[in-house]
Each structure stands twice: as structure tokens, then as C-alpha cells.
Design a protein around this motif. Structure first.
Motif, mmCIF file in Angstrom:
data_model
loop_
_atom_site.group_PDB
_atom_site.id
_atom_site.type_symbol
_atom_site.label_atom_id
_atom_site.label_comp_id
_atom_site.label_asym_id
_atom_site.label_seq_id
_atom_site.Cartn_x
_atom_site.Cartn_y
_atom_site.Cartn_z
ATOM 1 N N LYS A 502 -0.313 -0.602 81.322
ATOM 2 C CA LYS A 502 0.911 0.135 80.989
ATOM 3 C C LYS A 502 2.126 -0.319 81.800
ATOM 4 O O LYS A 502 3.270 -0.120 81.385
ATOM 5 N N LYS A 503 1.881 -0.950 82.951
ATOM 6 C CA LYS A 503 3.024 -1.383 83.764
ATOM 7 C C LYS A 503 3.863 -2.445 83.049
ATOM 8 O O LYS A 503 5.054 -2.593 83.328
ATOM 9 N N PHE A 504 3.255 -3.189 82.097
ATOM 10 C CA PHE A 504 3.992 -4.252 81.416
ATOM 11 C C PHE A 504 4.999 -3.696 80.404
ATOM 12 O O PHE A 504 6.196 -3.993 80.497
ATOM 13 N N PRO A 505 4.585 -2.859 79.425
ATOM 14 C CA PRO A 505 5.585 -2.307 78.520
ATOM 15 C C PRO A 505 6.587 -1.391 79.232
ATOM 16 O O PRO A 505 7.755 -1.313 78.840
ATOM 17 N N VAL A 506 6.137 -0.729 80.299
ATOM 18 C CA VAL A 506 7.049 0.107 81.085
ATOM 19 C C VAL A 506 8.180 -0.740 81.656
ATOM 20 O O VAL A 506 9.366 -0.366 81.616
ATOM 21 N N ALA A 507 7.842 -1.909 82.197
ATOM 22 C CA ALA A 507 8.843 -2.804 82.773
ATOM 23 C C ALA A 507 9.833 -3.283 81.714
ATOM 24 O O ALA A 507 11.040 -3.402 81.979
ATOM 25 N N VAL A 508 9.357 -3.547 80.499
ATOM 26 C CA VAL A 508 10.239 -4.016 79.428
ATOM 27 C C VAL A 508 11.181 -2.899 78.982
ATOM 28 O O VAL A 508 12.388 -3.123 78.783
ATOM 29 N N VAL A 509 10.656 -1.696 78.834
ATOM 30 C CA VAL A 509 11.513 -0.566 78.447
ATOM 31 C C VAL A 509 12.592 -0.338 79.506
ATOM 32 O O VAL A 509 13.767 -0.112 79.192
ATOM 33 N N ALA A 510 12.191 -0.422 80.780
ATOM 34 C CA ALA A 510 13.173 -0.259 81.857
ATOM 35 C C ALA A 510 14.240 -1.342 81.774
ATOM 36 O O ALA A 510 15.432 -1.087 82.012
ATOM 37 N N ALA A 511 13.823 -2.570 81.430
ATOM 38 C CA ALA A 511 14.781 -3.673 81.319
ATOM 39 C C ALA A 511 15.737 -3.464 80.147
ATOM 40 O O ALA A 511 16.940 -3.746 80.254
ATOM 41 N N ILE A 512 15.226 -2.955 79.026
ATOM 42 C CA ILE A 512 16.082 -2.700 77.853
ATOM 43 C C ILE A 512 17.132 -1.643 78.181
ATOM 44 O O ILE A 512 18.294 -1.740 77.779
ATOM 45 N N MET A 513 16.733 -0.656 78.979
ATOM 46 C CA MET A 513 17.622 0.459 79.295
ATOM 47 C C MET A 513 18.464 0.218 80.543
ATOM 48 O O MET A 513 19.181 1.117 81.000
ATOM 49 N N ALA A 514 18.381 -1.015 81.107
ATOM 50 C CA ALA A 514 19.097 -1.288 82.363
ATOM 51 C C ALA A 514 20.600 -1.086 82.213
ATOM 52 O O ALA A 514 21.294 -0.677 83.151
ATOM 53 N N GLY A 515 21.130 -1.334 81.022
ATOM 54 C CA GLY A 515 22.574 -1.178 80.816
ATOM 55 C C GLY A 515 22.971 0.191 80.310
ATOM 56 O O GLY A 515 24.160 0.471 80.129
ATOM 57 N N GLY A 516 21.997 1.055 80.046
ATOM 58 C CA GLY A 516 22.288 2.412 79.611
ATOM 59 C C GLY A 516 22.837 2.518 78.199
ATOM 60 O O GLY A 516 23.557 3.461 77.873
ATOM 61 N N SER A 517 22.517 1.557 77.324
ATOM 62 C CA SER A 517 23.033 1.578 75.948
ATOM 63 C C SER A 517 22.489 2.778 75.177
ATOM 64 O O SER A 517 21.279 3.009 75.130
ATOM 65 N N LYS A 518 23.419 3.522 74.564
ATOM 66 C CA LYS A 518 22.996 4.699 73.779
ATOM 67 C C LYS A 518 22.208 4.288 72.550
ATOM 68 O O LYS A 518 21.258 4.956 72.141
ATOM 69 N N GLY A 519 22.622 3.141 71.953
ATOM 70 C CA GLY A 519 21.911 2.669 70.760
ATOM 71 C C GLY A 519 20.476 2.311 71.075
ATOM 72 O O GLY A 519 19.550 2.653 70.323
ATOM 73 N N CYS A 520 20.267 1.629 72.199
ATOM 74 C CA CYS A 520 18.896 1.253 72.610
ATOM 75 C C CYS A 520 18.079 2.500 72.903
ATOM 76 O O CYS A 520 16.915 2.611 72.500
ATOM 77 N N ARG A 521 18.712 3.453 73.619
ATOM 78 C CA ARG A 521 18.008 4.691 73.971
ATOM 79 C C ARG A 521 17.584 5.428 72.709
ATOM 80 O O ARG A 521 16.436 5.888 72.591
ATOM 81 N N LYS A 522 18.492 5.505 71.762
ATOM 82 C CA LYS A 522 18.232 6.261 70.537
ATOM 83 C C LYS A 522 17.039 5.690 69.776
ATOM 84 O O LYS A 522 16.175 6.429 69.303
ATOM 85 N N ARG A 523 16.993 4.358 69.673
ATOM 86 C CA ARG A 523 15.915 3.721 68.915
ATOM 87 C C ARG A 523 14.570 3.894 69.620
ATOM 88 O O ARG A 523 13.541 4.130 68.980
ATOM 89 N N LEU A 524 14.536 3.792 70.943
ATOM 90 C CA LEU A 524 13.297 3.941 71.688
ATOM 91 C C LEU A 524 12.775 5.372 71.626
ATOM 92 O O LEU A 524 11.575 5.618 71.456
#
Length: 566
Positions: A502-524
Motif C-alpha cells: 500500500k505504500k506505493f499507491p499512497v506515495a503516488v496519490v500524495a504526489a498527485i495532490m502535492a500541488g493541491g489541485s481541486k480537479g485532481c482531488r475531486k477525481r480521486l
């Protein structure tokens, strides 16, 4: 007119005369007083021969065996010589010198030993009990092990006992059998005499028979690990290297093929140095004969894996020769050279420095661009990856847009091994944002690789490479817009699915959200990531709390604020 030549006795007549002589010699020799020790040795051999002759007589088809047509007359001649010596030693008035008689007795004992050995070999082979054994027809396709085994024993009997014509025909049959019947290569070490085959590699052997022996050994060495091991244990490596040194180019090629196969086992590879074979192999690499070069560099690659021999490779000047083959060798030579460089480059900074000095990196990059063989590409990339441990190489690769795009294309379209190495390269390079944007197209493939349980380590490097690429804002947005990738990531987050740590997908999700994009957050969140992260946080999975906080964003702050007011 010349008198007609006397007809040689038939095998039956020879055998009868041998029996008669033995029945006379054994008791006669007991009364000899001079040279008692030597006559005791001869009597022991004569007694053994009597037993063997009796066994020949009892064999139902002995008279059909052509080997006896030569062996029995030779044996009869030796016994007649011993009979003469017996008369001389029994006659006290015989004037011959003592030293001369000792020499004659020793020579007779030597002849008798060799002939007795041939008789024993013929009896042990079992061919005398088989009708027309010596002219057995070639076993047809699908022959049973018993028939093949008998045929092989027959061949080796002819090789060891027969004259040059027997040896040539036997070798021809053996080569034909090895080419036509796959099972033969595994049976030859068991039913034949590999040690004798190795003896036929000697440079003093008959040229045609030696050439045939080299071809047979080459086939056997490449047929299986067991037959290669047997050739090594019987001392085959040294004679093969001597043939590589001093024979025709065609024989060099066959011999070096066998050397490569034998040294594929690390337990055998060390012996190359003991035979002085490193310089021999390097000379073949320089010779310009493509097939021989390819297998010589393959053998060098085998010995490069042995730590004690790597130093001698440097001392003998192997590195420039190996690097040169990357551009001048055949396709197979280039593949083996790249493989060899990968081994050396992973062995330490001094080897990497030497390879780089010889422009090894530039030539590897050129081969990466030119080759279409997945095996060659794999070795080239492994070599580049090992060289990237040097800071200077890492900087060059990180700045090369062409190289990084090539690597990303192989992540998308290569086999699993190529994808693994390429993901490892991307994970380790310090790429610019421009280069990261240029390879955004491989992000989906990296997500897919995160689901692969094998090879070991692929999930981790795929994750690291993806996290590196996601430091660019536009790449984060592109990945979040890819519904398939988002669904895969969310499925990997599911605590009930254990295929991926689980640490692998967790790291990717954290990386996607690093910029705080609302669009990315909404889709996830819409895909179900929030609930999975909550459970992973409760399970104290590394990074899950941080990823959950990034995914919660302002929503989490408003919840805390409302709770404070209440």
C-alpha cells in the motif's frame, strides 16, 4: 614370379592359436629362473588374457566383429614374441645381454597390457553379444534409450580400439547421431567415454579425427549443463584453449563455442585463468572472424563474473577490445559485449572509469538507438544503468532528452525486463521539468507496472519513477484526467487487495495532490480514494496520513473549524 602372399588367418584360427599359446606359455614361464619379477608380471597378464579369451569364445557373435580381425592377429604376434623370450630365458647358454633382455621383456609387457585393455573394453561394451553390432544401423528418430545407449557404446569401442579408418567412421556416426537425436547428447556422457573424446583433441592426434572430435565436443558442450560439466571434469578446457590458439579459424570457432558453454558455470569459469586462457580469448575478439568473436566475448563475459579473474581482464587489455565490439562486432558479439560491460560496470568505480575512458557510454547509446533485439537492448540498458552510478554519467543521461524519450518509449512498448530497467533509470536520474513533460505519455504504463508482482523490485522502481515525473504540475493534471489510471490507483489502495504494497499507491496519490489541485482531488475522491486512505491511516501505513491530509484539503480544515466553534 613372386610367390602368392600368405592369407592372414581367420579370427577363428587366430583365436585357436592364441588359446594354444596361452596353454603352453603359462606353465612354461613358471620354470624360468632369470628375471623372475618381470615374468611374474607377464604371467599375471597372460592369466587375465586367458580369462578374456574364454569370454570372447562364449560370446555368441564374436566372430562377426571386424575389430577382432585386427586385434586378434596383433595379440597373436605379441604372444609369439613372448614365446620366443620364454625360450631364450629358459636357455642358460643364450648369449644376449642382460639389459637388452630386460628391455625386451618390458616392451612385451607393455604391448600385452595395451592389447589386454582393448580386449576388456570390447567385452565390457557388450557389442560381442549383439549380432552385427559393429555395423549397427543408425538409430531412427524416436529410438529408445536402450538402443541409443548400445549404439553409443559401439561407437566408442571403435574409437578406442580401431585403427584410423574405424575412428573416422565412428566419429562420423557420432556427429550424425548428435545432430539428429536430441537425447543422444545426454546419453553420450553416460554410455560413452568423454575422457577419450577429450584425448582426441590433442594437437598430436590425426587431423581429421581431431577436427571431428572438436565438432562433437562443441555440440556436447552446448547440449546441456551436465554434458558441459562432464567435459570440464574430464579436462576438456585446456585442450580446447590450445585449439583456439593454434588451429584454423573454423576449428577456433567450434572450440570457442565449447569454451563459452563450459565457462557458463561459474564453478568452471575460474579455470580459464589457470590455463592462461584470458589472453587467448582476447586475441580471438581481435581476429575479425564474426562467429568466433561472438563466442569469445561470450566466454569473457562468463569469466568476468568471477571476481579473481576481473583483474586479469584489465591487465590483459580486455576493456578496449570489449568496447570496440559494441560498434564493430556482429549482432551477437554486440549483445555479448554489452552484457560483459554491464558485469564489469557493476563491479566497481575503477571499471566504470576505464569503460568511460574508452567512450563506452557513447557506444552504448549508439547501440541503444540502432539495435532492434530485445536481448541486446536489455544488456545495453543494464550496462548504462551500472555506468550511471558515476556522477558524470548520471549528469549526461539526465540532460539527454533523446535518451530519456527512448527510455520512456521502452517503458510503453518493451518487454517486462526492459520496462524494469528503464523504470529503474528514470527513478534514479535527476531530470529537468522539460524532460519530465516530454515523457508524460509513459505515466499510464508506470501505473500498470505498479501492479506487477514480478520481477521483484519492479513495483518500487515504477512508483519512484512515477513520483519523479509527477513533480511537474501538468503531468499531475494529465494523470488525474486518465480515468483508467485513477481507477487502478484506487484499486491498489483497497486494503482488501494485497497484491501491491500500500505504500506505493499512497506515495503516488500524495504526489498527485502535492500541488493541491481541486480537479485532481475531486477525481480521486469520486473514485473512492478517500475511504481507502482513511482505513490505511488507521492501519498506520507509511505515508497514508499525509496523503489523506492532502486529499482532504480545505474540506478537512472546515470540519476542524466547525468542531472548534461548537
Amino acid at each position: 614370379m613372386h610367390p602368392a602372399a600368405a592369407q592372414p588367418p581367420s579370427p577363428a584360427e587366430s583365436l585357436d592359436q592364441i588359446k594354444h599359446l596361452l596353454s603352453h606359455l603359462l606353465p612354461s614361464s613358471l620354470s624360468i629362473k632369470s628375471f623372475a619379477g618381470r615374468w611374474q608380471v607377464l604371467r599375471s597378464k597372460l592369466a587375465s588374457l586367458k580369462s578374456s579369451v574364454s569370454e570372447i569364445s562364449d560370446s555368441p557373435h564374436w566372430s562377426e566383429n571386424p575389430l577382432l580381425q585386427t586385434l586378434l592377429p596383433n595379440l597373436l604376434s605379441t604372444l609369439r614374441r613372448i614365446e620366443t623370450l620364454c625360450h631364450q630365458c629358459s636357455d642358460p647358454s643364450f648369449p644376449a645381454g642382460k639389459l637388452l633382455m630386460q628391455s625386451d621383456l618390458d616392451m612385451a609387457a607393455g604391448w600385452l597390457s595395451r592389447q589386454l585393455n582393448d580386449v576388456d573394453l570390447l567385452l565390457r561394451s557388450g557389442v560381442l553379444r549383439q549380432s552385427s553390432a559393429i555395423v549397427l544401423s543408425h538409430p531412427g528418430p524416436g529410438s529408445g534409450k536402450e538402443d541409443l545407449g548400445f549404439f553409443i557404446r559401439d561407437l566408442f569401442t571403435r574409437l578406442q580400439i580401431g585403427g584410423i579408418d574405424f575412428k573416422k567412421k565412428a566419429m562420423e556416426s557420432l556427429l550424425q547421431l548428435l545432430k539428429d537425436e536430441e537425447k543422444a547428447a545426454t546419453l553420450v556422457p553416460k554410455e560413452g567415454n568423454i575422457g577419450y573424446l577429450v584425448q582426441m583433441l590433442d594437437l598430436s592426434a590425426h587431423p581429421i579425427v581431431r577436427e571431428q572430435a572438436v565438432m562433437a565436443v562443441s555440440i556436447l558442450a552446448t547440449a546441456s549443463h551436465q554434458s558441459a560439466k562432464c567435459l570440464f571434469e574430464e579436462g576438456g578446457l585446456g585442450p580446447l584453449l590450445r585449439i583456439v590458439e593454434s588451429s584454423s579459424m573454423q576449428l577456433k570457432e567450434k572450440a570457442v563455442i565449447a569454451v563459452e558453454a563450459i565457462t557458463a558455470d561459474p564453478e568452471n569459469a575460474w579455470a580459464i585463468s589457470a590455463y592462461g586462457g584470458v589472453s587467448t580469448l582476447i586475441e580471438v575478439c581481435k581476429c575479425g572472424w564474426p562467429a568466433a568473436q561472438a563466442h569469445a566475448i561470450g566466454a569473457i563475459r562468463n569469466v568476468a563474473a568471477v571476481e579473481e579473474i576481473r583483474t586479469s581482464l584489465v591487465e590483459e587489455g580486455a576493456v578496449p577490445v570489449i568496447v570496440q565490439l559494441l560498434v564493430s562486432g556482429s549482432a551477437l558479439a554486440q549483445e555479448n559485449a554489452a552484457n560483459c560491460i554491464a558485469v564489469l560496470a557493476s563491479s566497481g568505480e575503477c571499471f566504470r572509469h576505464m569503460i568511460l575512458q574508452e567512450k563506452g557510454l557513447q557506444r552504448l547509446l549508439h547501440l541503444l538507438h540502432e539495435s532492434s533485439s530485445s536481448d541486446t537492448l536489455e544488456h545495453v540498458l543494464r550496462a548504462i544503468y551500472s555506468l550511471s552510478a558515476s556522477d558524470s554519467t548520471s549528469r549526461i543521461l539526465s540532460a539527454s532528452t533523446t535518451f530519456i524519450i527512448q527510455v520512456s518509449e521502452l517503458i510503453k512498448h518493451g518487454n517486462i525486463m526492459l520496462q524494469h530497467i528503464c523504470a529503474s533509470l528514470l527513478a534514479n536520474l535527476s531530470m529537468s521539468d522539460v524532460n519530465k513533460r516530454a515523457i508524460a505519455g509513459c505515466m499510464g504504463s508506470l501505473v500498470k507496472l505498479m501492479e506487477s508482482a514480478k520481477p521483484v523490485g519492479l513495483q518500487e522502481v515504477a512508483t519512484q519513477a512515477l513520483v519523479s515525473v509527477l513533480t511537474v504540475k501538468s503531468n499531475r493534471k494529465d494523470l488525474a484526467k486518465d480515468e483508467k489510471c485513477v481507477m487502478k490507483l484506487v484499486q491498489m489502495l483497497d486494503p482488501q487487495k494485497e497484491l501491491v504494497s500500500k505504500k506505493f499507491p499512497v506515495a503516488v496519490v500524495a504526489a498527485i495532490m502535492a500541488g493541491g489541485s481541486k480537479g485532481c482531488r475531486k477525481r480521486l475522491v469520486a473514485a473512492g480514494a478517500y475511504g481507502h486512505l482513511q482505513r490505511l491511516t488507521e492501519m498506520e501505513v507509511a505515508g497514508a496520513r499525509r496523503a489523506l491530509q492532502r486529499l482532504s484539503g480545505n474540506r478537512l480544515k472546515s470540519i476542524f473549524s466547525r468542531t472548534w466553534r461548537e
